[in-house]
Design an enzyme around this catalytic site. Structure first.
Site, mmCIF file in Angstrom:
data_model
loop_
_atom_site.group_PDB
_atom_site.id
_atom_site.type_symbol
_atom_site.label_atom_id
_atom_site.label_comp_id
_atom_site.label_asym_id
_atom_site.label_seq_id
_atom_site.Cartn_x
_atom_site.Cartn_y
_atom_site.Cartn_z
ATOM 1 N N LYS A 112 0.830 -1.216 0.000
ATOM 2 C CA LYS A 112 0.000 0.000 0.000
ATOM 3 C C LYS A 112 0.861 1.261 0.000
ATOM 4 O O LYS A 112 0.627 2.182 -0.763
ATOM 5 C CB LYS A 112 -0.889 -0.012 1.253
ATOM 6 C CG LYS A 112 -1.561 1.318 1.546
ATOM 7 C CD LYS A 112 -2.359 1.279 2.819
ATOM 8 C CE LYS A 112 -1.561 1.402 4.092
ATOM 9 N NZ LYS A 112 -1.167 2.769 4.455
ATOM 10 N N ASN A 113 1.876 1.277 0.873
ATOM 11 C CA ASN A 113 2.632 2.515 1.030
ATOM 12 C C ASN A 113 3.632 2.760 -0.095
ATOM 13 O O ASN A 113 4.280 3.807 -0.137
ATOM 14 C CB ASN A 113 3.322 2.553 2.402
ATOM 15 C CG ASN A 113 2.303 2.757 3.518
ATOM 16 O OD1 ASN A 113 1.150 3.112 3.252
ATOM 17 N ND2 ASN A 113 2.704 2.517 4.767
ATOM 18 N N ARG B 267 -4.126 10.646 4.641
ATOM 19 C CA ARG B 267 -2.950 11.482 4.701
ATOM 20 C C ARG B 267 -2.027 11.297 3.496
ATOM 21 O O ARG B 267 -1.372 12.236 3.037
ATOM 22 C CB ARG B 267 -2.216 11.122 5.986
ATOM 23 C CG ARG B 267 -1.176 12.087 6.339
ATOM 24 C CD ARG B 267 -0.426 11.643 7.546
ATOM 25 N NE ARG B 267 0.886 12.223 7.475
ATOM 26 C CZ ARG B 267 1.170 13.447 7.826
ATOM 27 N NH1 ARG B 267 0.247 14.211 8.330
ATOM 28 N NH2 ARG B 267 2.384 13.928 7.685
ATOM 29 N N CYS C 116 -4.075 12.879 13.538
ATOM 30 C CA CYS C 116 -4.723 11.620 13.260
ATOM 31 C C CYS C 116 -4.690 10.732 14.480
ATOM 32 O O CYS C 116 -4.088 11.070 15.482
ATOM 33 C CB CYS C 116 -4.062 11.073 12.033
ATOM 34 S SG CYS C 116 -3.273 9.592 12.051
ATOM 35 N N ARG D 136 0.836 14.581 13.069
ATOM 36 C CA ARG D 136 1.446 14.217 11.781
ATOM 37 C C ARG D 136 1.840 15.517 11.063
ATOM 38 O O ARG D 136 1.185 15.938 10.107
ATOM 39 C CB ARG D 136 0.465 13.403 10.921
ATOM 40 C CG ARG D 136 -0.160 12.182 11.573
ATOM 41 C CD ARG D 136 0.708 10.980 11.618
ATOM 42 N NE ARG D 136 1.105 10.413 10.357
ATOM 43 C CZ ARG D 136 0.450 9.467 9.686
ATOM 44 N NH1 ARG D 136 -0.691 9.012 10.136
ATOM 45 N NH2 ARG D 136 0.937 8.973 8.564
ATOM 46 N N PRO D 137 2.921 16.167 11.502
ATOM 47 C CA PRO D 137 3.297 17.438 10.873
ATOM 48 C C PRO D 137 3.769 17.247 9.429
ATOM 49 O O PRO D 137 4.099 16.131 9.019
ATOM 50 C CB PRO D 137 4.453 17.932 11.745
ATOM 51 C CG PRO D 137 5.000 16.711 12.402
ATOM 52 C CD PRO D 137 3.860 15.741 12.541
ATOM 53 N N VAL D 138 3.808 18.349 8.663
ATOM 54 C CA VAL D 138 4.321 18.284 7.283
ATOM 55 C C VAL D 138 5.414 19.330 7.071
ATOM 56 O O VAL D 138 5.728 19.680 5.940
ATOM 57 C CB VAL D 138 3.190 18.464 6.232
ATOM 58 C CG1 VAL D 138 2.265 17.259 6.218
ATOM 59 C CG2 VAL D 138 2.412 19.747 6.464
ATOM 60 N N ASP D 139 5.996 19.823 8.184
ATOM 61 C CA ASP D 139 7.002 20.876 8.055
ATOM 62 C C ASP D 139 8.181 20.447 7.176
ATOM 63 O O ASP D 139 8.728 21.252 6.411
ATOM 64 C CB ASP D 139 7.500 21.289 9.455
ATOM 65 C CG ASP D 139 8.030 20.106 10.255
ATOM 66 O OD1 ASP D 139 7.288 19.102 10.383
ATOM 67 O OD2 ASP D 139 9.178 20.159 10.734
ATOM 68 N N ASP E 2 4.631 0.420 11.880
ATOM 69 C CA ASP E 2 3.375 -0.165 11.397
ATOM 70 C C ASP E 2 3.175 -1.617 11.836
ATOM 71 O O ASP E 2 2.138 -2.215 11.507
ATOM 72 C CB ASP E 2 3.296 -0.051 9.864
ATOM 73 C CG ASP E 2 3.193 1.391 9.413
ATOM 74 O OD1 ASP E 2 2.811 2.245 10.228
ATOM 75 O OD2 ASP E 2 3.510 1.670 8.239
ATOM 76 N N ARG F 30 -8.671 -0.329 4.826
ATOM 77 C CA ARG F 30 -7.859 0.680 4.140
ATOM 78 C C ARG F 30 -6.511 0.132 3.727
ATOM 79 O O ARG F 30 -5.906 0.614 2.777
ATOM 80 C CB ARG F 30 -7.627 1.874 5.071
ATOM 81 C CG ARG F 30 -8.890 2.512 5.524
ATOM 82 C CD ARG F 30 -8.585 3.642 6.414
ATOM 83 N NE ARG F 30 -7.727 4.572 5.698
ATOM 84 C CZ ARG F 30 -7.487 5.796 6.050
ATOM 85 N NH1 ARG F 30 -8.031 6.261 7.131
ATOM 86 N NH2 ARG F 30 -6.700 6.570 5.355
HETATM 87 N N1 EPU Z 1 7.534 14.210 10.810
HETATM 88 C C1 EPU Z 1 7.902 15.500 11.077
HETATM 89 N N2 EPU Z 1 7.734 16.427 10.098
HETATM 90 C C2 EPU Z 1 7.221 16.121 8.866
HETATM 91 C C3 EPU Z 1 6.866 14.796 8.616
HETATM 92 C C4 EPU Z 1 7.034 13.852 9.604
HETATM 93 O O1 EPU Z 1 8.363 15.815 12.168
HETATM 94 O O2 EPU Z 1 7.113 17.006 8.033
HETATM 95 C C5 EPU Z 1 7.720 13.168 11.850
HETATM 96 C C6 EPU Z 1 6.441 12.455 12.227
HETATM 97 O O3 EPU Z 1 5.754 13.155 13.251
HETATM 98 C C7 EPU Z 1 6.963 11.125 12.693
HETATM 99 C C8 EPU Z 1 8.139 10.874 11.774
HETATM 100 O O4 EPU Z 1 8.512 12.146 11.272
HETATM 101 O O5 EPU Z 1 7.448 11.236 14.008
HETATM 102 C C9 EPU Z 1 7.861 9.940 10.630
HETATM 103 O O6 EPU Z 1 6.710 10.338 9.912
HETATM 104 P P1 EPU Z 1 6.608 10.109 8.358
HETATM 105 O O7 EPU Z 1 6.488 11.428 7.674
HETATM 106 O O8 EPU Z 1 7.696 9.212 7.897
HETATM 107 O O9 EPU Z 1 5.229 9.365 8.205
HETATM 108 P P2 EPU Z 1 4.320 9.426 6.929
HETATM 109 O O10 EPU Z 1 5.161 9.582 5.737
HETATM 110 O O11 EPU Z 1 3.226 10.385 7.146
HETATM 111 C C10 EPU Z 1 4.376 6.886 6.360
HETATM 112 C C11 EPU Z 1 3.390 5.768 6.216
HETATM 113 C C12 EPU Z 1 2.848 5.408 7.588
HETATM 114 C C13 EPU Z 1 4.031 4.987 8.457
HETATM 115 C C14 EPU Z 1 5.070 6.111 8.517
HETATM 116 C C15 EPU Z 1 6.324 5.729 9.263
HETATM 117 C C16 EPU Z 1 2.505 6.090 4.023
HETATM 118 C C17 EPU Z 1 1.365 6.433 3.163
HETATM 119 N N3 EPU Z 1 2.316 6.181 5.332
HETATM 120 O O12 EPU Z 1 3.673 7.982 6.934
HETATM 121 O O13 EPU Z 1 1.993 4.291 7.393
HETATM 122 O O14 EPU Z 1 3.580 4.706 9.764
HETATM 123 O O15 EPU Z 1 5.459 6.482 7.186
HETATM 124 O O16 EPU Z 1 6.924 4.637 8.681
HETATM 125 O O17 EPU Z 1 3.554 5.721 3.534
HETATM 126 C C18 EPU Z 1 0.287 2.795 7.952
HETATM 127 O O18 EPU Z 1 0.494 2.224 6.863
HETATM 128 O O19 EPU Z 1 -0.442 2.304 8.855
HETATM 129 C C19 EPU Z 1 0.924 4.081 8.214
HETATM 130 C C20 EPU Z 1 0.509 4.908 9.156
#
Ligand code: EPU
Length: 440
Positions: A22-23, A93, A117, A122-125, A308, A400
């Site tokens: 999925k990811n 997301r 969530c 879940r920041p995007v900075d 995960d 999902r």
């Molecule tokens: N983070 C920041 N700033 C950002 C983005 C992330 O500080 O701008 C932090 C997050 O708060 C967290 C860490 O960085 O502490 C990792 O977050 P990441 O951005 O890697 O997560 P994501 O990309 O939103 C993906 C997977 C998640 C999985 C995480 C970690 C997808 C679609 N989602 O999320 O999958 O848990 O990576 O491996 O790829 C799931 O499949 O159940 C799921 C939640």
């Protein structure tokens, strides 16, 4: 709404095929925005999240259809839309992954912030920092990220954050950098196999990315990308979940169509618990015949134990002989499954951000509520091992990210069936739901 009814206690036996990741599939689908030529994706799982992203992409001028061979055929037919539908981004997301491709190909993008969530903030900075370094102008207006870039230019970017790197942030910046002028160096890029998969597909489309699978990616921008046909990697999280289903039921299951190296650390830990794991190319057999030993689990970015599967580990260790500890360095507060597992008779206490799992001899079936995708999987695992009937409601979370998990488990001998939640139970389930979901 559907629920699972599981009569626990049946050891699982047999062979099961693992589906596409999925990811990987979601960012790959978003990357189809980067070209107006056809992209054919094989091994895309049939999941609610894939359907949601197809819908979002349709609003952005990208058509996707399943061919008779099961492959997802995608093609951009209109490059004018730049606004991602808020109601769809809020549901999922991963849809934020359209930001980088839109910006790189169309020069503008309006994508709602995905918000927090059920698994924590879940920041995007880091996504925004990376895109800004490439020359994008970014503002947040009424909850939307409004991005413009007349001309993206390569840059040196560090994507490290407090929880390690960012997986979808790396995907966004990578997709923008492939069409940027000059060279981009991404440091502390996510090393997850799903990112390497995206990079391989982008290279097959004509991108020039070196260092895939490492934390430093070197990208030489190109003027245009073309179409391709690409096969998505197997889902290592589904594979690990099924391996743990074999272990918790003291069964013996062969996983077919896997890349064992993608979840090597999970295999190591399963062996430490006393499971017998045999690895062959594209196959893995997991067998357990006695009570498991406790282990220490720390979820970390790849190649660490994936966050995960952290919930599934707690379910498995709740029946081990002794005390285990489980921490999550990626999402330190991702423990919503703990109270529900305790309702099944598990003995898990939180000490700060560490779950102390005191193994019990048996779990007892009852109704439990899933709060998110992986929490649902943990409750299903517990239900497979519990005495009596476990009812897992809010199964839409599980749908999902797991394709036909009930069918797969049934093919291995599990007594699991999907039923519609009775209206009276739906009311209870509704009251116990924490917040509206915004998943993976
Ligand atoms: N983070 C920041 N700033 C950002 C983005 C992330 O500080 O701008 C932090 C997050 O708060 C967290 C860490 O960085 O502490 C990792 O977050 P990441 O951005 O890697 O997560 P994501 O990309 O939103 C993906 C997977 C998640 C999985 C995480 C970690 C997808 C679609 N989602 O999320 O999958 O848990 O990576 O491996 O790829 C799931 O499949 O159940 C799921 C939640």
């Amino acid at each position: 709404m559907d629920e699972f009814r599981i009569l626990g206690g049946e050891p699982l036996h047999g062979i099961v095929k693992v589906g596409g990741a999925k990811n990987s599939a979601l960012p790959l689908m978003a990357a189809s925005i980067l070209t107006d030529q056809p992209i054919r994706l094989e091994h895309v799982p049939r999941l609610a999240d894939v359907d949601t992203l197809s819908l979002l992409l349709a609003g952005l001028g990208v058509e996707s259809v399943r061919g008779t061979d099961g492959a997802l055929q995608m093609q951009t037919v209109d490059e004018t839309p730049i606004r991602a539908a808020r109601e769809l981004v809020r549901q999922m997301r991963a849809s934020f992954c359209v930001l980088g491709p839109l910006l790189a190909r169309r020069g503008r993008a309006i994508v709602p912030l995905p918000g927090g969530c059920n698994i924590g903030p879940r920041p995007v900075d880091l996504h925004l920092k990376g895109l800004a370094a490439l020359g994008a102008e970014l503002d947040v207006v009424d909850g939307d990220v409004v991005a413009r870039a007349a001309d993206l230019r390569g840059a040196a970017i560090d994507l490290g954050g407090p929880g390690g790197s960012t997986v979808t942030g790396t995907a966004n910046v990578l997709c923008a950098a492939v069409l940027a002028r000059g060279e981009t160096i991404l440091r502390q890029a996510a090393r997850e196999p799903e990112i390497a998969d995206l990079g391989h597909c982008l290279n097959a489309m004509g991108a020039r990315i070196a260092g895939l699978g490492t934390s430093t990616l070197r990208i030489t921008g190109v003027g245009e990308l073309h179409g391709t046909s690409y096969r998505v990697i197997p889902d290592r999280i589904e594979a690990a979940t099924l391996a743990m289903a074999a272990a918790i039921t003291r069964g013996s299951v062969t996983l077919d169509g896997v890349i064992p190296e993608h979840f090597g650390i999970v295999i190591d830990r399963l062996r430490e618990t006393g499971c017998n794991v045999e690895v062959a190319p594209h196959r893995l057999r997991v067998a357990a015949d006695c009570r498991l030993k406790p282990v220490e689990i720390v979820a970390e970015p790849y190649p660490g134990i994936p966050t995960d599967v952290q919930a599934q580990w707690i379910a498995l260790l709740s029946l081990a002989k002794g005390r285990s500890t489980v921490r999550d360095r990626v999402f330190p507060g991702r423990f919503q499954h703990v109270p529900e597992l305790n309702r099944l008779g598990a003995d898990v206490a939180m000490a700060g951000e560490t779950a102390l799992v005191h193994g019990v001899a048996r779990l007892h079936g009852r109704r439990v509520t899933a709060s998110d995708l992986r929490a649902s999987a943990a409750l299903v695992l517990a239900g497979l091992a519990a005495e009596g009937e476990t009812i897992v409601d809010e199964i839409h979370h599980l749908d999902r990210g797991y394709e036909k998990l009930d069918d797969k488990l049934r093919s291995l001998g599990a007594a699991i069936r999907r039923t519609a939640t009775a209206p009276s139970q739906m009311t209870n389930a509704y009251h116990r739901t924490v917040t509206p979901t915004c998943g993976p």
